[in-house]
Enzyme design. Sequence first.
Site, PDB file in Angstrom:
ATOM      1  CE  LYS A   1      -3.845   4.693  -1.411  1.00  8.40           C
ATOM      2  NZ  LYS A   1      -4.900   4.588  -2.225  1.00  8.40           N
TER       3      LYS A   1
ATOM      4  CE1 TYR B   1      -4.254   1.493   0.650  1.00 10.14           C
ATOM      5  CE2 TYR B   1      -3.156   2.819   2.360  1.00 10.14           C
ATOM      6  CZ  TYR B   1      -4.143   3.001   1.697  1.00 10.14           C
ATOM      7  OH  TYR B   1      -4.942   3.546   1.525  1.00 10.14           O
TER       8      TYR B   1
END
Length: 246
Positions: A158, A154
């Site tokens: 991001k 993640y």
Amino acid sequence: MKLLNKVTLITGAGKGIGAATAKKFAEEGSKVVLVDINREDLDRVADEIFEMGQDVLKVIVDVTKRSEVLNLFKEASEHFGNVDIVINNAGIVQDAQILKMTEDQWDNVIDVNLKGVFNVAQAAAILMKEQGSGVILNASSIVGTYGNFGQTNYAAAKWGVNGMTKTWAKELGKHGIRVNAVAPGFISTEMTENLPEKVQEMMKSKSPLNAMGTVEDVANGYAFLASDEAKFITGTILSIDGGLVI
Ligand code: NAP
């Protein structure tokens, strides 16, 4: 109304931040194209927006599939004539510490949260270049700047979203296209509401405001960045985190 007669396409609009953003944009006068992988969720949000009296188109799309994304933009522009604002909100988590993360967990999160954002933004940029204007907004996270325990995949995605946001702001400004991202902190959603009280209190206590954010807080950030009030803002990552990381 900040967004009167605009056309906004929102991915992951079936629930959470995406659904709240779709409703906020409809309230602000925008027509909306709701995109999600899940038909039931999408139907529910579309019905609510239809009842508000706003024009709504719903399209089932997996953002990781380029052909589906290209068809989506064809369908949206045939239906509404143009697409002014695109919100790259669809995202997933599949957490594990680096010592245990599987290749599938890595691939799935990178596919949706990074490649999906690229697929949608590229199709949007092609259309917006022809229009000579547009706004692209991406869902980042505080994890995209600070990392987080158990979120290698993640964080990588991001971090990539932040990099793509700044790159596209530089590349697309000459075509009248602004590109920004929002970076939410702890936001109260179905998922966090089911966490033990103690964990929720811990999350709150990390913010100087001693609160969790709401999906509406994030929707308000998107609405500001999409509107002409932000016409001189591009390439920025707007923190919506209650001061969590100052
Ligand atoms: P959510 O409630 O899980 O909603 C995401 C939506 O995207 C779901 O309806 C999901 O469908 C859909 N989706 C998943 N994969 C998709 C795909 N391949 N193609 C199209 N749609 C797909 O998420 P959220 O918490 O509102 O978060 C929205 C965005 O904000 C994400 O990018 C997330 O990383 C970011 N964010 C959230 C927070 C937070 O605290 N909530 C904080 C920082 C950043 P299914 O449910 O069927 O999978």
